[in-house]
Design an enzyme around this catalytic site. Structure first.
Site, PDB file in Angstrom:
ATOM      1  N   GLU A 187       3.813 -35.763 -19.333  1.00  0.00           N
ATOM      2  CA  GLU A 187       2.448 -35.329 -19.025  1.00  0.00           C
ATOM      3  C   GLU A 187       1.962 -36.096 -17.802  1.00  0.00           C
ATOM      4  OE1 GLU A 187       0.279 -33.575 -22.690  1.00  0.00           O
ATOM      5  OE2 GLU A 187      -0.012 -35.723 -22.742  1.00  0.00           O
ATOM      6  N   HIS A 214       0.355 -41.645 -25.656  1.00  0.00           N
ATOM      7  CA  HIS A 214      -0.398 -40.664 -24.851  1.00  0.00           C
ATOM      8  C   HIS A 214      -1.151 -41.409 -23.754  1.00  0.00           C
ATOM      9  CE1 HIS A 214      -3.323 -37.655 -23.706  1.00  0.00           C
ATOM     10  NE2 HIS A 214      -2.506 -36.761 -24.229  1.00  0.00           N
TER      11      HIS A 214
HETATM   12  P1  13P Z   1      -4.754 -30.474 -21.597  1.00  0.00           P
HETATM   13  O1  13P Z   1      -3.841 -29.366 -22.047  1.00  0.00           O
HETATM   14  O2  13P Z   1      -6.167 -30.305 -22.034  1.00  0.00           O
HETATM   15  O3  13P Z   1      -4.587 -30.781 -20.160  1.00  0.00           O
HETATM   16  O4  13P Z   1      -4.261 -31.807 -22.382  1.00  0.00           O
HETATM   17  C1  13P Z   1      -2.939 -32.192 -22.253  1.00  0.00           C
HETATM   18  C2  13P Z   1      -2.708 -33.297 -23.191  1.00  0.00           C
HETATM   19  O5  13P Z   1      -3.173 -34.405 -22.943  1.00  0.00           O
HETATM   20  C3  13P Z   1      -1.975 -33.009 -24.422  1.00  0.00           C
HETATM   21  O6  13P Z   1      -1.547 -34.164 -25.048  1.00  0.00           O
END
Ligand code: 13P
Length: 255
Positions: A165, A93
């Site tokens: 992400e 992450h």
């Molecule tokens: P948010 O949905 O709060 O932007 O977070 C995304 C995330 O980091 C999920 O792993």
């Protein structure tokens, strides 16, 4: 291909609060056939929640693990110690990469450790705002996939989930912006193209999720981007109504 709805609770809720929240979710959530709901609570809550969860409704994920199986690694949790507790583990992450300094090499070890222990890694990849500004997105995504999967054998690559992400779209990042479906579609195309080049046609069976400020209002648009097989949700997964609404949106998109 299943649709994955994954809630990353990050470092929120005590054990008691986690248990009450799970109770609420279990009463409310009715996933559709073909949908896999996963929640990733804090590490300390995983074991108690594993006794409470209804695995027909949702599964548990760790948020991180150690890349080594056992040994003198103070403060770490081996994925082997989480066998029987979780079915998934988030790896790499951006908060692990950029807040805690995890390297690609560590992430590669963690992905391989998950696969070795029959736990599905959810490998997170994504460019930072400055990498995007300098036009480096495609190279960053390819590098992160290449190193992340470097120790996964050709037979095992289908045991991995990728989560795209973009770091600049994560709600907790200062000045976060919503990613547009066009931005995401371009990155998903890069990811899918690279996976196919590396693993051949079967690479289409690797689920690719999107994460970054997902909420009930934008979930439908994100889920209909070609090549997206689910969502990784942070903030909105902490609010039962919102998480449930996102699941309902996913059901509508799937039907
Ligand atoms: P948010 O949905 O709060 O932007 O977070 C995304 C995330 O980091 C999920 O792993």
């Amino acid at each position: 291909m299943k649709t994955y709805i994954v809630g990353n609770w990050k470092m929120n809720f005590t054990i008691g609060e986690s248990s009450i929240y799970l109770h609420k979710l279990l009463k409310r959530i009715k996933p559709a056939k073909g949908m896999q709901v996963v929640i990733a609570p804090s590490p300390i809550a995983l074991q108690p929640l594993s006794l409470q969860i209804d695995r027909k409704k949702m599964k548990l994920s760790a948020q991180n693990c150690c890349g080594k199986d056992f040994g003198a690694y103070t403060g770490e949790t081996a994925i082997a110690q989480l066998r029987g507790i979780v079915d998934y583990c988030i790896v790499g992450h951006s908060e692990r990469r950029y807040v805690f300094g995890e390297t690609d090499n560590m992430i590669k070890e963690k992905v391989a450790a998950c696969v070795r222990n029959n736990i599905t890694p959810i490998l997170c990849i994504g460019e930072t705002e400055s990498e995007k500004t300098f036009g480096e997105t495609a190279d960053v995504l390819k590098d992160q996939i290449e190193t992340g999967l470097a120790d996964v054998s050709a037979e095992d690559f289908k045991k991995v989930i990728i989560a795209y992400e973009p770091v600049w779209a994560i709600s907790s990042v200062k000045g976060a912006k919503l990613a547009s479906p066009d931005d995401i579609a371009a990155s998903i195309k890069t990811i899918r193209g690279f996976l196919e080049k590396t693993y051949g046609k079967d690479a289409k069976d690797i689920p690719v999720l999107f994460g970054g400020s997902v909420n009930p209002d934008n979930a439908g648009a994100y889920l209909t981007i070609p090549g997206v097989n689910g969502l990784l949700i942070g903030g909105a997964s902490l609010i039962a109504d919102q998480f449930n609404d996102i699941i309902d949106v996913a059901k509508r998109v799937m039907s």
